[in-house]
Design a protein around this motif. Sequence first.
Motif, mmCIF file in Angstrom:
data_model
loop_
_atom_site.group_PDB
_atom_site.id
_atom_site.type_symbol
_atom_site.label_atom_id
_atom_site.label_comp_id
_atom_site.label_asym_id
_atom_site.label_seq_id
_atom_site.Cartn_x
_atom_site.Cartn_y
_atom_site.Cartn_z
ATOM 1 N N ILE A 84 0.858 -1.186 0.000
ATOM 2 C CA ILE A 84 0.000 0.000 0.000
ATOM 3 C C ILE A 84 0.889 1.229 0.000
ATOM 4 C CG2 ILE A 84 -1.545 1.361 1.495
ATOM 5 C CD1 ILE A 84 -2.868 -1.272 2.307
ATOM 6 N N LYS A 85 0.649 2.130 -0.947
ATOM 7 C CA LYS A 85 1.428 3.371 -0.995
ATOM 8 C C LYS A 85 0.483 4.546 -0.830
ATOM 9 C CE LYS A 85 5.442 1.928 -3.397
ATOM 10 N NZ LYS A 85 6.444 2.240 -4.424
ATOM 11 N N THR A 86 0.866 5.467 0.021
ATOM 12 C CA THR A 86 0.005 6.628 0.234
ATOM 13 C C THR A 86 0.816 7.909 0.059
ATOM 14 O OG1 THR A 86 0.446 7.013 2.560
ATOM 15 C CG2 THR A 86 -1.181 5.322 2.048
ATOM 16 N N ASN A 87 0.119 9.011 -0.025
ATOM 17 C CA ASN A 87 0.754 10.329 -0.102
ATOM 18 C C ASN A 87 0.363 11.170 1.104
ATOM 19 O OD1 ASN A 87 1.912 9.814 -2.599
ATOM 20 N ND2 ASN A 87 0.147 10.598 -3.736
ATOM 21 N N THR A 88 -0.175 10.521 2.094
ATOM 22 C CA THR A 88 -0.756 11.299 3.184
ATOM 23 C C THR A 88 0.115 11.204 4.449
ATOM 24 O OG1 THR A 88 -2.538 11.138 4.786
ATOM 25 C CG2 THR A 88 -2.363 9.339 3.277
ATOM 26 N N TRP A 236 -1.195 1.167 -12.038
ATOM 27 C CA TRP A 236 -2.013 2.356 -11.817
ATOM 28 C C TRP A 236 -1.231 3.652 -12.006
ATOM 29 C CZ3 TRP A 236 -5.780 1.192 -7.110
ATOM 30 C CH2 TRP A 236 -6.781 0.330 -7.570
ATOM 31 N N ASP A 237 0.055 3.639 -11.738
ATOM 32 C CA ASP A 237 0.838 4.872 -11.897
ATOM 33 C C ASP A 237 1.677 4.852 -13.165
ATOM 34 O OD1 ASP A 237 -0.149 6.152 -9.694
ATOM 35 O OD2 ASP A 237 1.372 5.326 -8.335
ATOM 36 N N ASP A 238 1.394 3.910 -14.053
ATOM 37 C CA ASP A 238 2.158 3.773 -15.298
ATOM 38 C C ASP A 238 1.382 4.496 -16.399
ATOM 39 O OD1 ASP A 238 3.375 2.886 -17.659
ATOM 40 O OD2 ASP A 238 3.812 0.904 -16.823
HETATM 41 C C1 NAG Z 1 0.754 9.838 -4.892
HETATM 42 O O1 NAG Z 1 1.239 10.874 -5.706
HETATM 43 C C2 NAG Z 1 1.813 10.446 -6.923
HETATM 44 C C3 NAG Z 1 2.457 11.631 -7.600
HETATM 45 O O2 NAG Z 1 1.559 12.704 -7.646
HETATM 46 C C4 NAG Z 1 0.703 9.825 -7.752
HETATM 47 O O3 NAG Z 1 1.216 9.343 -8.971
HETATM 48 C C5 NAG Z 1 0.089 8.673 -6.999
HETATM 49 O O4 NAG Z 1 -1.003 8.165 -7.719
HETATM 50 C C6 NAG Z 1 -0.367 9.110 -5.606
HETATM 51 N N1 NAG Z 1 -0.744 7.919 -4.883
HETATM 52 C C7 NAG Z 1 -1.839 7.833 -4.154
HETATM 53 C C8 NAG Z 1 -2.080 6.522 -3.472
HETATM 54 O O5 NAG Z 1 -2.640 8.740 -4.070
#
Ligand code: NAG
Length: 686
Positions: A84-88, A236-238
């Motif tokens: 699990i990766k978050t930005n929070t 999802w981030d590709d």
């Molecule tokens: C976190 O931020 C990155 C860069 O903006 C983004 O690609 C990614 O989808 C974000 N991840 C989440 C889990 O929100």
Amino acid sequence: MLGRISVGLSALLCLQASVSVSFAAPVDLVKRNPYTFVLKNPYAATVFELGDVSYLANTKHPKAVLGADCEFSAASSAIPITVIKTNTSTISKQTLEGIVTSYLEADDVFSQDFLDGVYVSSSVKAELDASAVEFLASLNTSFLLVDESVSSGNSKLSKISVKATSDLVAGPYLASIGSGSVSFSTVYRLYPDTYRTFLFGAYDANDGEDNYSPLGVFLPKFWDPMIPVPSRIYFWDDERPLAGERVAIKDLYDLKGLQTSGGSQAWARITPIANGTAPSIQQILDLGGVVVGKQKLAQFASGANPWEWQDEHYPFNPRGDGWLTCSASSSGGGCSIAAYDWLDYAIGSDTGSSMRRPAAVSGIYGQRPSQGAISLDHVLPLGAATDTAGVFSRDPYKWVKFSKAWYTPSLHQTSTTTGLSPLSFPDTKDFPKTILYPVEYLPLNNSAAEPILQDFIANMSRIFNMTIKEFNFTATVQNWTDPVASDLLTLIGATGVINSWTAWTVIAKPLLTAWAALFGGRFPPIDPARRAGWISFNESMYNADTYAEALVTKNRGVEWYEDKLQYSTPESCSESVMLYDIGTGGLPSFREQILNESPDASYLAVLPETAKITGANICPIFGCADFTVPIGQVPYQSNVTFHEEMVPVTINMVVKRGCDFMLYNMIEKLADEGVLKTVKTGRTAF
Ligand SMILES: *[C@@H]1O[C@H](CO)[C@@H](O)[C@H](O)[C@H]1NC(C)=O
Ligand SMILES: *[C@@H]1O[C@H](CO)[C@@H](O)[C@H](O)[C@H]1NC(C)=O
Ligand SMILES: *[C@@H]1O[C@H](CO)[C@@H](O)[C@H](O)[C@H]1NC(C)=O
Ligand SMILES: *[C@@H]1O[C@H](CO)[C@@H](O)[C@H](O)[C@H]1NC(C)=O
Ligand SMILES: *[C@@H]1O[C@H](CO)[C@@H](O)[C@H](O)[C@H]1NC(C)=O
Ligand SMILES: *[C@@H]1O[C@H](CO)[C@@H](O)[C@H](O)[C@H]1NC(C)=O
Ligand SMILES: *[C@@H]1O[C@H](CO)[C@@H](O)[C@H](O)[C@H]1NC(C)=O
Ligand SMILES: *[C@@H]1O[C@H](CO)[C@@H](O)[C@H](O)[C@H]1NC(C)=O
Ligand SMILES: *[C@@H]1O[C@H](CO)[C@@H](O)[C@H](O)[C@H]1NC(C)=O
Ligand SMILES: *[C@@H]1O[C@H](CO)[C@@H](O)[C@H](O)[C@H]1NC(C)=O
């Protein structure tokens, strides 16, 4: 139960949480299925089950191995884990629950069974709050790993100094915790190929040498090959256009590490595992696509009928009564796209009809692009100057997106290969003004299907302000003043030379020679579609000189076609779009020969009474682009299920060579207007 472990990880913290909280499960979670080992495949990957779902983990070459400096005593070689990766900065129960819910909703590989382990990281300094820890406790998560960016109020959290990694994208994995390291292996869900459209499943070996590995696992109860598909969450981030799209490949194309058979065990016997990947397939991988396996084809891309298949077992068509033909030669590809929601695209090839007709009988999208659209290096040929590569899809937008990204100018074939003028693919909305309706090829044979076509034509005419023009294709071509270009039988003869000579030099001659040397002068065991032609192959008729002459003849036909019949104007890339039907005109056609004798059924590739060539032959001769699109369905009374069933209705759209992207733009517009639709998988397309 939490707190079974105390692990240190590279870029990770080990959380030894002995929290024991009683919670009502917040997301709709039932008791987790435990990891059950099934087998190691010969390539040292691991097959396992969680409940009744089978998975593959690439434990031979894990996605990431992270060094850890805390010791771990319990045996934990295989832990289904969720990254699990978050930005929070505050990771709460709500954060985790939202992410888990999004995984469950958007991915068919992830399941709650992967929550045995959880690894949480954040792009910013973050705190895993008490509600989050309690949430994980309620899920009975056994192993909690946190990145060093993440701290916790929990006093039992011990911090380990480690190196960070960006390799490990979010999603489900199989983790192995050893002394001083943890490895994360990519997991694939294994789907049974219930319509038996594949030869075998395959997956990225991740060995640093660009190899793919065959899976070689099947479901004994139903004899189905198992096909590995990776989690969609990984991508999802590709941002690449085809990121995570699952693609199956006709077994004519080389993919490094896999055998290319052309549907022939004899060929597989005398050729090595492919040591390179076809540039056309490499392009798909570069665009982010994921190859999931190799598919069945009429042997060496012949037009063999279902009952003529000997080496492979003929695939099944999910449409109608389940006994309909998949056509040839890209049979596995067409029927698989009609069958499986877990598969996005299938790659086939078209020399004489092999994309367009399988698309028609499966009720999906499939094309023969302009001659020369994409390199066919490292692909078994039929005719170098008549072969083309196409892609099957259920969704018009996805089909267009793939095609535009795939047919990139750097991969166009040169004039040396095609014998034609250099190709360019203007991405234009200079749409045609005329709908050509050829009277020898239309109306559709089933009178219940023609109204569906008439609605389609009326809508297209309205949307693009086009004029409908009935014409006689045969008479029009025969009326040209050039004695070669106007002679359809000469032109089809040249196509025949092209198709025979390339396959003979590249496949037949080496195969016959090698087989005779191995087995006392014997002819190889091959399907009847090729046996007669190859045993009596006449090199005085088919040779390099007659091939070169055939290319000149072909080019002459193409030049006249593009001058007189489908040409560019200042307003239109192709002044007209020509319609015809490559299918059966709305009648069922069956895998069992005798069923096609009925007046309410049809064979494939029927030459219309007043035509000189089949509609399928037009673009192989004239180099044009020819797309099959699904437009509806009609009922028939099945003599297999003894029940009313539906058979798809499709139409073919033909434009001048090079106007492919214009035709994609038309198709998008028709989809915007609701005239073309995404088709369903299964018994009915609509
Ligand atoms: C976190 O931020 C990155 C860069 O903006 C983004 O690609 C990614 O989808 C974000 N991840 C989440 C889990 O929100
Ligand atoms: C957690 O364990 C308890 C006790 O074994 C069980 O009742 C519950 O269903 C489990 N929850 C999950 C999500 O596995
Ligand atoms: C692949 O195999 C062919 C024929 O066996 C050989 O000629 C070629 O050099 C090999 N290519 C590579 C990259 O190993
Ligand atoms: C197509 O045309 C028919 C009439 O010919 C009309 O009933 C139908 O609604 C049209 N469909 C679309 C999607 O425009
Ligand atoms: C439609 O095409 C005709 C010519 O076929 C032209 O006269 C007319 O102006 C066009 N209408 C529109 C709305 O473009
Ligand atoms: C089309 O033209 C050919 C050649 O003149 C003729 O033989 C055939 O009957 C025509 N077909 C139709 C349907 O008009
Ligand atoms: C054949 O060509 C002549 C002269 O160009 C023309 O008048 C006639 O309409 C053409 N016929 C067909 C069927 O195209
Ligand atoms: C092979 O083709 C040549 C040239 O068309 C012909 O003369 C010869 O009879 C053919 N040979 C056989 C065995 O059919
Ligand atoms: C089914 O069989 C009946 C009786 O032989 C025949 O009349 C009918 O045409 C058949 N239906 C199809 C779709 O072939
Ligand atoms: C329609 O079916 C009849 C009978 O099978 C056949 O003779 C004819 O050629 C078919 N027409 C087309 C356009 O396929």
